[in-house]
Design a protein around this motif. Structure first.
Motif, PDB file in Angstrom:
ATOM      1  N   THR A 179      -1.376  -3.310  -2.247  1.00  0.00           N
ATOM      2  CA  THR A 179      -1.856  -2.375  -1.230  1.00  0.00           C
ATOM      3  C   THR A 179      -3.288  -2.765  -0.866  1.00  0.00           C
ATOM      4  OG1 THR A 179      -2.834  -0.805  -2.784  1.00  0.00           O
ATOM      5  CG2 THR A 179      -0.482  -0.526  -2.284  1.00  0.00           C
ATOM      6  N   SER A 180      -3.831  -2.069   0.096  1.00  0.00           N
ATOM      7  CA  SER A 180      -5.212  -2.347   0.498  1.00  0.00           C
ATOM      8  C   SER A 180      -6.191  -2.111  -0.647  1.00  0.00           C
ATOM      9  CB  SER A 180      -5.592  -1.508   1.716  1.00  0.00           C
ATOM     10  OG  SER A 180      -5.402  -0.139   1.442  1.00  0.00           O
ATOM     11  N   ASP A 181      -5.826  -1.260  -1.596  1.00  0.00           N
ATOM     12  CA  ASP A 181      -6.683  -1.020  -2.769  1.00  0.00           C
ATOM     13  C   ASP A 181      -6.835  -2.270  -3.631  1.00  0.00           C
ATOM     14  OD1 ASP A 181      -7.058   1.605  -2.013  1.00  0.00           O
ATOM     15  OD2 ASP A 181      -5.487   2.380  -3.342  1.00  0.00           O
ATOM     16  N   THR A 218       3.403   2.628   5.606  1.00  0.00           N
ATOM     17  CA  THR A 218       3.325   2.494   4.154  1.00  0.00           C
ATOM     18  C   THR A 218       1.930   2.014   3.784  1.00  0.00           C
ATOM     19  OG1 THR A 218       3.956   0.163   4.047  1.00  0.00           O
ATOM     20  CG2 THR A 218       5.749   1.763   4.152  1.00  0.00           C
ATOM     21  N   ASP A 219       1.685   1.915   2.506  1.00  0.00           N
ATOM     22  CA  ASP A 219       0.412   1.389   2.040  1.00  0.00           C
ATOM     23  C   ASP A 219       0.537  -0.096   1.684  1.00  0.00           C
ATOM     24  OD1 ASP A 219      -2.291   1.734   1.526  1.00  0.00           O
ATOM     25  OD2 ASP A 219      -1.972   2.244  -0.577  1.00  0.00           O
ATOM     26  N   SER A 220       1.731  -0.663   1.899  1.00  0.00           N
ATOM     27  CA  SER A 220       1.990  -2.060   1.541  1.00  0.00           C
ATOM     28  C   SER A 220       1.232  -3.015   2.458  1.00  0.00           C
ATOM     29  CB  SER A 220       3.478  -2.373   1.653  1.00  0.00           C
ATOM     30  OG  SER A 220       4.209  -1.609   0.745  1.00  0.00           O
ATOM     31  N   LEU A 221       0.741  -4.102   1.866  1.00  0.00           N
ATOM     32  CA  LEU A 221       0.075  -5.132   2.663  1.00  0.00           C
ATOM     33  C   LEU A 221       1.074  -5.996   3.415  1.00  0.00           C
ATOM     34  CD1 LEU A 221      -2.747  -6.440   0.285  1.00  0.00           C
ATOM     35  CD2 LEU A 221      -2.965  -4.889   2.225  1.00  0.00           C
ATOM     36  N   GLU A 237       4.143  -4.994  -4.255  1.00  0.00           N
ATOM     37  CA  GLU A 237       3.396  -3.829  -4.730  1.00  0.00           C
ATOM     38  C   GLU A 237       1.936  -3.836  -4.286  1.00  0.00           C
ATOM     39  OE1 GLU A 237       4.796  -1.225  -6.153  1.00  0.00           O
ATOM     40  OE2 GLU A 237       6.725  -2.261  -6.037  1.00  0.00           O
ATOM     41  N   THR A 249       5.323  -2.239   7.678  1.00  0.00           N
ATOM     42  CA  THR A 249       4.202  -1.841   6.813  1.00  0.00           C
ATOM     43  C   THR A 249       3.368  -0.712   7.398  1.00  0.00           C
ATOM     44  OG1 THR A 249       2.750  -3.510   7.802  1.00  0.00           O
ATOM     45  CG2 THR A 249       3.960  -4.157   5.817  1.00  0.00           C
TER      46      THR A 249
END
Length: 145
Positions: free
Chosen positions: A53-55, A102-105, A51, A99
């Motif tokens: 993300t870059s955030d 997607t926003d996944s790391l 789960e 990836t």
């Protein structure tokens, strides 16, 4: 019915090194190895890793990057310094096919597949222990970034 918890011991520095040094031309084993190592370097569980993300990468008050998120299962917040080895793995998958859109790391795989492929990795590394995805007791002195 009684649930009996089995003590698994810990992964030694040499065993971790053998996993780090494992080279394979099989893409799925490389991805699983990297996800497992990321978990080792951060202590983050599979359900939380997929789960990220870059955030979730935030500059801390120490001016170093930190991983900040809430646990999926409990909602409990965690803040973990992003060690250089873990950061390298994140960078490796920035443009990866799993990836990229997607926003996944990191790539997402089911926990069942991860654990099955980890059995292959432990065999290739000569590790006689069962390697569950989240290794509960790694006792290595890990330097801060």
């Amino acid at each position: 019915m009684k649930i009996e918890q089995k003590e698994r011991g810990f992964l030694t520095k040499e065993e971790l090194k053998s996993i780090e040094d494992l080279s394979s031309s099989i893409e799925r084993l490389v991805v699983v190895k990297d996800l497992f190592l990321f978990s080792c370097y951060t202590g983050i569980s599979h359900s939380d890793i997929i789960e990220l993300t870059s955030d979730n990468i935030v500059t801390g008050i120490d001016v170093h990057p930190w991983i900040m998120a809430d646990r999926i299962k409990t909602g409990t917040p965690f803040k973990i310094p992003l060690l250089s080895k873990a950061a390298i793995l994140i960078d490796k998958y920035k443009e990866h096919i799993r990836t990229y859109d997607t926003d996944s790391l990191l790539p997402k795989l089911s926990n069942q597949k991860l654990n099955n492929f980890l059995k292959e990795i432990s065999d290739l590394c000569g590790i006689k222990k069962n390697l569950p995805f989240i290794w509960p007791d790694i006792r290595l002195p890990l330097p801060l970034p």
